[in-house]
Design a protein around this motif. Sequence first.
Motif, PDB file in Angstrom:
ATOM      1  N   VAL A   2      44.498  46.470  30.565  1.00  0.00           N
ATOM      2  CA  VAL A   2      43.204  46.814  31.150  1.00  0.00           C
ATOM      3  C   VAL A   2      42.818  45.727  32.140  1.00  0.00           C
ATOM      4  O   VAL A   2      42.828  44.546  31.817  1.00  0.00           O
ATOM      5  CB  VAL A   2      42.122  46.933  30.057  1.00  0.00           C
ATOM      6  CG1 VAL A   2      40.762  47.211  30.679  1.00  0.00           C
ATOM      7  CG2 VAL A   2      42.490  48.020  29.050  1.00  0.00           C
ATOM      8  N   GLU A   3      42.470  46.127  33.356  1.00  0.00           N
ATOM      9  CA  GLU A   3      41.970  45.182  34.347  1.00  0.00           C
ATOM     10  C   GLU A   3      40.464  45.302  34.426  1.00  0.00           C
ATOM     11  O   GLU A   3      39.925  46.396  34.617  1.00  0.00           O
ATOM     12  CB  GLU A   3      42.585  45.436  35.717  1.00  0.00           C
ATOM     13  CG  GLU A   3      42.126  44.433  36.772  1.00  0.00           C
ATOM     14  CD  GLU A   3      42.778  44.679  38.129  1.00  0.00           C
ATOM     15  OE1 GLU A   3      43.474  45.692  38.280  1.00  0.00           O
ATOM     16  OE2 GLU A   3      42.559  43.855  39.027  1.00  0.00           O
ATOM     17  N   VAL A   4      39.803  44.172  34.302  1.00  0.00           N
ATOM     18  CA  VAL A   4      38.342  44.143  34.262  1.00  0.00           C
ATOM     19  C   VAL A   4      37.842  43.313  35.443  1.00  0.00           C
ATOM     20  O   VAL A   4      38.318  42.195  35.655  1.00  0.00           O
ATOM     21  CB  VAL A   4      37.856  43.521  32.935  1.00  0.00           C
ATOM     22  CG1 VAL A   4      36.347  43.430  32.915  1.00  0.00           C
ATOM     23  CG2 VAL A   4      38.358  44.340  31.756  1.00  0.00           C
ATOM     24  N   VAL A   5      36.898  43.853  36.191  1.00  0.00           N
ATOM     25  CA  VAL A   5      36.383  43.159  37.376  1.00  0.00           C
ATOM     26  C   VAL A   5      34.863  43.218  37.380  1.00  0.00           C
ATOM     27  O   VAL A   5      34.278  44.307  37.338  1.00  0.00           O
ATOM     28  CB  VAL A   5      36.928  43.792  38.664  1.00  0.00           C
ATOM     29  CG1 VAL A   5      36.364  43.057  39.885  1.00  0.00           C
ATOM     30  CG2 VAL A   5      38.446  43.770  38.688  1.00  0.00           C
ATOM     31  N   GLU A   6      34.237  42.038  37.454  1.00  0.00           N
ATOM     32  CA  GLU A   6      32.778  41.952  37.502  1.00  0.00           C
ATOM     33  C   GLU A   6      32.293  41.781  38.941  1.00  0.00           C
ATOM     34  O   GLU A   6      33.007  41.252  39.784  1.00  0.00           O
ATOM     35  CB  GLU A   6      32.263  40.745  36.705  1.00  0.00           C
ATOM     36  CG  GLU A   6      32.737  40.638  35.293  1.00  0.00           C
ATOM     37  CD  GLU A   6      33.973  39.784  35.142  1.00  0.00           C
ATOM     38  OE1 GLU A   6      34.239  39.297  34.029  1.00  0.00           O
ATOM     39  OE2 GLU A   6      34.696  39.610  36.158  1.00  0.00           O
ATOM     40  N   SER A   7      31.058  42.197  39.168  1.00  0.00           N
ATOM     41  CA  SER A   7      30.406  41.966  40.454  1.00  0.00           C
ATOM     42  C   SER A   7      28.902  41.974  40.242  1.00  0.00           C
ATOM     43  O   SER A   7      28.421  42.353  39.167  1.00  0.00           O
ATOM     44  CB  SER A   7      30.809  43.040  41.476  1.00  0.00           C
ATOM     45  OG  SER A   7      30.402  44.321  41.030  1.00  0.00           O
ATOM     46  N   GLY A   8      28.182  41.538  41.270  1.00  0.00           N
ATOM     47  CA  GLY A   8      26.732  41.627  41.224  1.00  0.00           C
ATOM     48  C   GLY A   8      26.012  40.316  41.004  1.00  0.00           C
ATOM     49  O   GLY A   8      24.777  40.276  41.014  1.00  0.00           O
ATOM     50  N   GLY A   9      26.765  39.243  40.783  1.00  0.00           N
ATOM     51  CA  GLY A   9      26.116  37.948  40.604  1.00  0.00           C
ATOM     52  C   GLY A   9      25.510  37.449  41.904  1.00  0.00           C
ATOM     53  O   GLY A   9      25.710  38.018  42.969  1.00  0.00           O
ATOM     54  N   GLY A  10      24.760  36.361  41.788  1.00  0.00           N
ATOM     55  CA  GLY A  10      24.145  35.784  42.976  1.00  0.00           C
ATOM     56  C   GLY A  10      23.072  34.789  42.613  1.00  0.00           C
ATOM     57  O   GLY A  10      22.965  34.360  41.459  1.00  0.00           O
ATOM     58  N   LEU A  11      22.271  34.444  43.619  1.00  0.00           N
ATOM     59  CA  LEU A  11      21.176  33.493  43.450  1.00  0.00           C
ATOM     60  C   LEU A  11      19.862  34.263  43.402  1.00  0.00           C
ATOM     61  O   LEU A  11      19.602  35.106  44.270  1.00  0.00           O
ATOM     62  CB  LEU A  11      21.171  32.508  44.616  1.00  0.00           C
ATOM     63  CG  LEU A  11      20.005  31.524  44.695  1.00  0.00           C
ATOM     64  CD1 LEU A  11      20.024  30.585  43.497  1.00  0.00           C
ATOM     65  CD2 LEU A  11      20.060  30.743  46.000  1.00  0.00           C
ATOM     66  N   VAL A  12      19.069  33.987  42.406  1.00  0.00           N
ATOM     67  CA  VAL A  12      17.788  34.672  42.245  1.00  0.00           C
ATOM     68  C   VAL A  12      16.746  33.669  41.762  1.00  0.00           C
ATOM     69  O   VAL A  12      17.093  32.697  41.081  1.00  0.00           O
ATOM     70  CB  VAL A  12      17.926  35.857  41.264  1.00  0.00           C
ATOM     71  CG1 VAL A  12      18.291  35.365  39.875  1.00  0.00           C
ATOM     72  CG2 VAL A  12      16.673  36.710  41.229  1.00  0.00           C
ATOM     73  N   GLN A  13      15.504  33.890  42.117  1.00  0.00           N
ATOM     74  CA  GLN A  13      14.434  33.025  41.645  1.00  0.00           C
ATOM     75  C   GLN A  13      14.054  33.374  40.213  1.00  0.00           C
ATOM     76  O   GLN A  13      14.232  34.513  39.772  1.00  0.00           O
ATOM     77  CB  GLN A  13      13.217  33.154  42.553  1.00  0.00           C
ATOM     78  CG  GLN A  13      13.404  32.518  43.927  1.00  0.00           C
ATOM     79  CD  GLN A  13      12.111  32.484  44.724  1.00  0.00           C
ATOM     80  OE1 GLN A  13      11.232  33.321  44.522  1.00  0.00           O
ATOM     81  NE2 GLN A  13      12.006  31.526  45.618  1.00  0.00           N
TER      82      GLN A  13
END
Length: 125
Positions: A2-13
């Motif tokens: 199974v290949e798992v890929v995350e996204s959506g991170g970043g800088l937030v206040q």
Amino acid sequence: QVEVVESGGGLVQAGGSLRLTCTASGPSFDDLAMGWFRQAPGKEHEGLACISKSSDNTYYADSVKGRFTISRDNAKNTLYLQMNSLKPGDTAMYYCAASADMGGLTLRPYEYSFWGQGTQVTVSS
């Protein structure tokens, strides 16, 4: 495999929101229990939330209960983590993980066989 890929991170206040997304390819997504974990520098992996194959059961760590929501869309092979009311202490690398043979739903990392590379979340004060 199974290949798992995350996204959506970043800088937030602080006080803001982010939604993390995880896609899993390989065996049928709806045969996988899924979880979200994080690791801050110098700290151990922390289990945050997990969800059963059919979304009928979820479990949250006390540290995120009421602020984070885990969900999945089996038709899209996608897992989500909606994060609200973010705090500087939520700053970490966030990981998605999958388990094909978990018994009961759990946040024990060793129960998950497949892990993504992580997505960084930084919360500024």
